[in-house]
Structures are given as C-alpha cells and as structure tokens.
Enzyme design. Structure first.
Site, PDB file in Angstrom:
ATOM      1  N   CYS A  40       5.586  80.110 140.123  1.00  0.00           N
ATOM      2  CA  CYS A  40       4.860  80.276 141.373  1.00  0.00           C
ATOM      3  C   CYS A  40       3.937  79.084 141.513  1.00  0.00           C
ATOM      4  CB  CYS A  40       4.076  81.573 141.374  1.00  0.00           C
ATOM      5  SG  CYS A  40       2.896  81.718 140.047  1.00  0.00           S
TER       6      CYS A  40
ATOM      7  N   GLU B 118       3.603  74.776 132.570  1.00  0.00           N
ATOM      8  CA  GLU B 118       3.229  76.177 132.354  1.00  0.00           C
ATOM      9  C   GLU B 118       1.712  76.244 132.132  1.00  0.00           C
ATOM     10  OE1 GLU B 118       5.486  78.907 131.832  1.00  0.00           O
ATOM     11  OE2 GLU B 118       7.215  77.645 132.248  1.00  0.00           O
TER      12      GLU B 118
END
Ligand SMILES: C[S@@+](CC[C@H](N)C(=O)[O-])C[C@H]1O[C@@H](n2cnc3c(N)ncnc32)[C@H](O)[C@@H]1O
Length: 584
Positions: free
Chosen positions: A482, A525
């Site tokens: 996202c 990440e």
C-alpha cells in the site's frame, strides 16, 4: 479509493485500461470497483455510467469534489454505501483532458530531469531502466537513505496527526491515550537504521513480461518502455534490467525466439487483437523454474489452441536436451487463455498445467515452501529471510508463556511456519484459497502441526482472532503493498483511542525499521511494532527505547538544521508518486 477513481476515469477517457489497474498491488477492494454500464447517448451527454461497489465512505467527499471539478454529475450512492453511480459526460471528458495536460506540463516543468517526449534524449535502455528500476543511478547507500526517509516521514506524520487529533475525536480517553504523542521529538518511537537487501541485483524471483513489439516493430518479450496509460506500447527486452535474474532473462529470450517463429501475432493492446500476451516466470533459488504463458484465444479454433499447447510443450522440453550452455530446465509449464482487455496474468481465468505439477518450491529459513502460480511469495528470498528474522525477533516470544501467533494475510504460510516452533499455536488467515491450500501443504512438508488456517478475509474472521485466548497473543499483519498514505491511515486508527468501529485499547508504536526487498526501485518495506496494555510498561522501562530517545532528538536536530539550510527533500512530492513503503 480516490487514487483509483482518478486512474479509473483516466483509463475510461483514453479508452484503455491502465497498466496499473490490474496490478498485484491492487487491494481487493480496488479490484471490486468495476464499470458496470457504459452507454453513449446520441446527444453526447452521458458517455459513461460507472457503478462503484464497496464504496469507501470515508473518501466520499474527496471523490465527489474531484468528480464535480471534472464536470461529472454529482455521484449518487446507495443508502447503505454499498455502491455509487458516477455519470460522466462529454464535458467531463474535456475537463479531464485539460487537467491531465496541465498536470503533465506542471510535472515536466518541475522535474527538469524527466524530459518530455520531444526532448527526451534517453536511450531506450535508459528509459526502460528509469521505468523498471527508477533509483538505479543512485548508489545503494543513497537508495537506502532515500527509502528510509520515507519511513521516517510516515512515522513523523503519525506522531503529528496523533498529537493534533481532530476536535471531533478529542474525547478525554483519546487525549489520555495519545498523550505520548504530544511529547518532544519528531519521531514517535525508535527508528532503526535501514536494513539492506543481501542481493542487490537479479533478485526478483517472479517476473511478468509483456509480449509486444519493440521500437522496430519486432515481436519482443520484455517490459513496456513507459506507462501504457501515457500511450506507450513499445516493449524492450529485459537484458539490461538490474533486478531481473539471468535465468528469467534466458526464459524471456527463448520465448522471444518462439514467438518470432510463430504464425500468430503478438497481442496489440490498442487494437485489442493478436495472440501472445504475457510470460510469467518464477525462478526460485532451489533451481526450480515455473513458466506461465498467456494467450488470447478468441480468434483461434479449439484445435489450433490444442496444437499450440503441444508445440509449447515440445519447445520447452526440447531445451532440456540442448548442449550445456544452451540448456534450460523448466520444472513446470502452465498456460492461461485470457481474452479480456486487462493486461498481465489474471485471477479471472483458470491456469492449465501443461508439464510438471504446476508448482515450484523455495527454501527459506530452513523450511521448504511450495508455490503455485497465483499464490503470493516474497520476490526476494534472501531479503525476505532478513525481514522474517527481524519480525520474529520483534514478536518477543516468551518461551515461558503460551503464545498464539496470528499470521494475518499469511499467503502460503511463510511467517507462521518459520515461527511455529517457538509458539504454542499459529492461526493463519488468507483470502486466496489456493494460497491456503499451499499453506496447509507447506505446514505438513515442514512437520508443523500447531497451525490452523482459514481461507477468509481477515476482517471476516475476527471471530477466530477473538477466540485466540492464550497467555500472549501476537499478531503479524503482512498486508498487500500500500502507499504510505494508506499505511498512515491504518496506523492512526490503531493508535487513536477506541471508537464504536475500532474497539479496545489504543496501540502505540514502539519501534520501526525500513527493510529493503526491492533494490533500485522506489519500493521498500516498513516494519512497525505496535504495543498496548501491559506491554506499554515494557516500553516505558525499555532501556533501549530510552537510549533511542536521544537518537531521535539528535535526528530531530539534524533534520531541523537541514531544514534551516533549505536542504530537506520535498517529502510530500515523494509521497504523491506511486510509492512506496509496504507496511507490516
Ligand atoms: C504481502 S502478501 C503477504 C503474504 C505472506 N505473509 C508472505 O510473506 O509470504 C499479502 C497477502 O495478503 C492477502 N490479502 C489481501 N487482503 C486480504 C484480506 N483482506 N484478508 C486476508 N488476506 C488478504 C493477499 O492475498 C496476499 O497473499
């Protein structure tokens, strides 16, 4: 949702679906937003009626404003927000085109390094590199720093938002539970140094190649030279792409030989005609290779399709018998017939196994995993090992207590299985049924017996989460990619005091870290630990955290100094792009 509405309308006007629309990164909600009825009335008033299901009411105002600015008639919505209807007119199309032109000019004016089509002096290879690995010109240290800045920015914004929660949310409880955010310092918790990927080049175990024509019109297997939504259709072979492994390049090259000899044309995304569409490879470090070939079959007879499948099997099997330096051993060959408009592999059509078992295996942290064609598996195995190791470390499993580990969005079960031996039980929830089948088999291959899997959406199985009574309950949530704004929204909801919708005590971030799984690209990440209840005490007594406070202050000082010198990079600009941090 808002971004998707924009992209969706864009793709309608240009008469084509944007490349990104069918991206793996689409959330399931986005995937459910579909055009139901496209009508053109003779008077040229309504061009499209779009039914948007699963409407996110929180974004309603933004979407409505955007649509009104475009001249779309006010959107009507169903009473229970389950869908809305957008009526888009000719005026809207003109407005859209004007806005896009303005945006394009603004972008090109501001970013001198990205020339317009006329004065673009980049070679095709450079264009492709900019497209596939946009950070490739930076040293790896600089790439990490840039990615870490995004993580820092998200965390700093979280603190800022919680410190200034809107008046409507300012209950006594909310103020108390977010008190910590109104303390000095820019960051809400310790932010560790970014963790690099062990492999920087050739790390992508899964590649999806477009089959099209190169700049000279030759059938080619590779990547688009730019975004399809900007009208770019030329494909360049991947030989110079830094993140693509040699084996995947060889598969692409063989496939290119095959289609150049084929009697059938490559698929033309403008004309929506042709046959050869997509090639997907999974090249694992076990040496196993999966090849999936996608064709449009509408204009072929059943017999022609069957013949072509036979030829494909002969071709790929034949490579096993080639001399050493030309040999390529494919573990499994799969085939997908796809006649829809969207590009890339799709879960809307079945995949047929032509040779092998339809799966490949990967080894990760001493465990073995089977991977089917549609299941998610991290595309950088050594970096995934670093991520999972850090994640397990941060779970602070106390061996003297019984712990239930919730592996939420568990995919093929990697996180839960690699941690299963250190906890009492694991509950894995994943919405893709094939992935859950893989997860069950993976647990069995690795002799893991304390895990239960559910093929559901996490939000639909809150009941099992509620049943997870044990001395300790630790949840690892590994959601689909996202952008940082979405992640920030979720973090904010976790940390704001409870409401009717989100119940229970508020969480607080205790530490965060960026881990790079995607060198040379914008993606990264962001792993964040959130704690609440008795664990907050740990946090307050945590010497490590106290020491970190000093680090935060120092960082704050550094940033302030940079800002004073006008050196700070424009973080908002970074976040408006298709970034970025995948929040864990
Ligand atoms: C980033 S992957 C992580 C998979 C796994 N944890 C791993 O590392 O291999 C995200 C997974 O979430 C799943 N997913 C997406 N939305 C979900 C939802 N609402 N409920 C359950 N699973 C979901 C996707 O199918 C995908 O397998």
């Amino acid at each position: 949702m808002f971004e998707y509405a924009k992209s969706f309308i864009g793709s309608l006007w240009s008469g084509k679906r944007s490349l990104d629309d069918e991206d793996d990164n689409d959330t399931p909600d986005q995937k459910r937003i579909r055009s139901e009825d496209v009508s053109r009335d003779g008077e040229g008033e309504t061009l499209h009626r779009i039914k948007v299901s699963n409407f996110n009411k929180n974004e309603w105002k933004k979407v409505k404003k955007y649509l009104l600015e475009l001249g779309c008639k006010p959107m009507s919505k169903a009473p229970k927000w389950d869908y809305g209807i957008i009526n888009a007119s000719v005026k809207a199309k003109d407005e859209y085109n004007k806005r896009m032109e303005k945006l394009h000019n603004k972008k090109n004016g501001r970013k001198a390094q990205k020339p317009g089509a006329e004065d673009d002096t980049r070679t095709p290879a450079e264009k492709l590199a900019d497209q596939v690995t946009p950070l490739y010109k930076l040293s790896y240290e600089e790439q990490l720093k840039k990615k870490n800045n995004k993580g820092v920015s998200v965390m700093a914004k979280l603190k800022g938002q919680l410190a200034n929660i809107p008046k409507t949310d300012r209950t006594e409880r909310a103020m108390k539970e977010t008190e910590w955010s109104r303390t000095k310092g820019r960051l809400p918790c310790k932010m560790y140094d970014p963790v690099p990927s062990p492999d920087i080049n050739g790390y992508r175990t899964k590649c999806e190649f477009t089959i099209g024509k190169d700049l000279d019109g030759k059938p080619t297997v590779g990547f688009l030279l730019g975004l399809y939504k900007l009208g770019i259709t030329a494909v360049l072979d991947p030989k110079d792409c830094l993140n693509v492994p040699d084996k995947a390049k060889r598969v692409a090259s063989y496939m290119q030989d095959y289609i150049r000899d084929s009697e059938y044309p490559v698929y033309d995304r403008v004309e929506k005609d042709g046959v050869w569409r997509t090639l997907m490879t999974k090249t694992q470090r076990t040496g196993e290779v999966m090849v999936v070939i996608q064709m449009k079959t509408t204009n072929l007879t059943e017999e022609q399709v069957d013949n072509e499948k036979k030829k494909l099997v002969e071709f790929w099997n034949g490579l096993k018998d080639k001399p050493e330096d030309e040999r390529l051993d494919i573990t499994t060959l799969l085939f997908q017939a796809w006649d829809g408009h969207s590009n890339g592999m799709t879960d809307k059509a079945p995949v047929e196994v032509l040779t092998g078992d339809g799966i490949v295996h990967e080894e990760l942290l001493g465990c073995k995993f089977r991977i089917s064609s549609s299941a998610f598996f991290q595309i950088n195995t050594p970096a995934a090992e670093v991520l999972y190791t850090k994640c397990a470390e941060w779970c602070r499993i106390n061996k003297d207590r019984k712990t239930t580990l919730l592996d939420l969005c568990c995919g093929t079960g990697t996180i839960g299985i690699t941690m299963a031996k250190s906890v009492d039980r694991v509950i894995g929830i994943e919405m893709v049924p094939e992935a859950i089948e893989d997860a069950k088999l993976n647990a069995s291959i690795n002799n893991i017996t304390n895990v239960t899997y559910y093929a559901n959406k996490v939000e639909d199985r809150i009941d099992v989460i509620g049943d997870a009574t044990n001395e300790d309950v630790v949840a690892v949530l590994d959601p689909p990619s996202c952008d940082s704004r979405q992640a920030l929204g979720n973090f904010y909801t976790l940390c704001k005091a409870s409401s009717k919708r989100v119940q229970g005590e508020a969480f607080r971030p205790s530490r965060a870290m960026t881990i790079d799984l995607f060198p040379h690209t914008d993606h990264c990440e962001l792993m964040v630990e959130f704690v609440r209840g008795e664990y907050l005490k740990d946090l307050e007594q945590d010497e490590d955290a106290k020491a970190a406070e000093k680090l935060i202050q120092d960082k704050q000082k550094e940033v302030e100094e940079k800002e004073a010198n006008g050196e700070n990079e424009n973080e908002n600009e970074n976040e408006s792009k298709d970034d970025t941090s995948d929040a864990k």
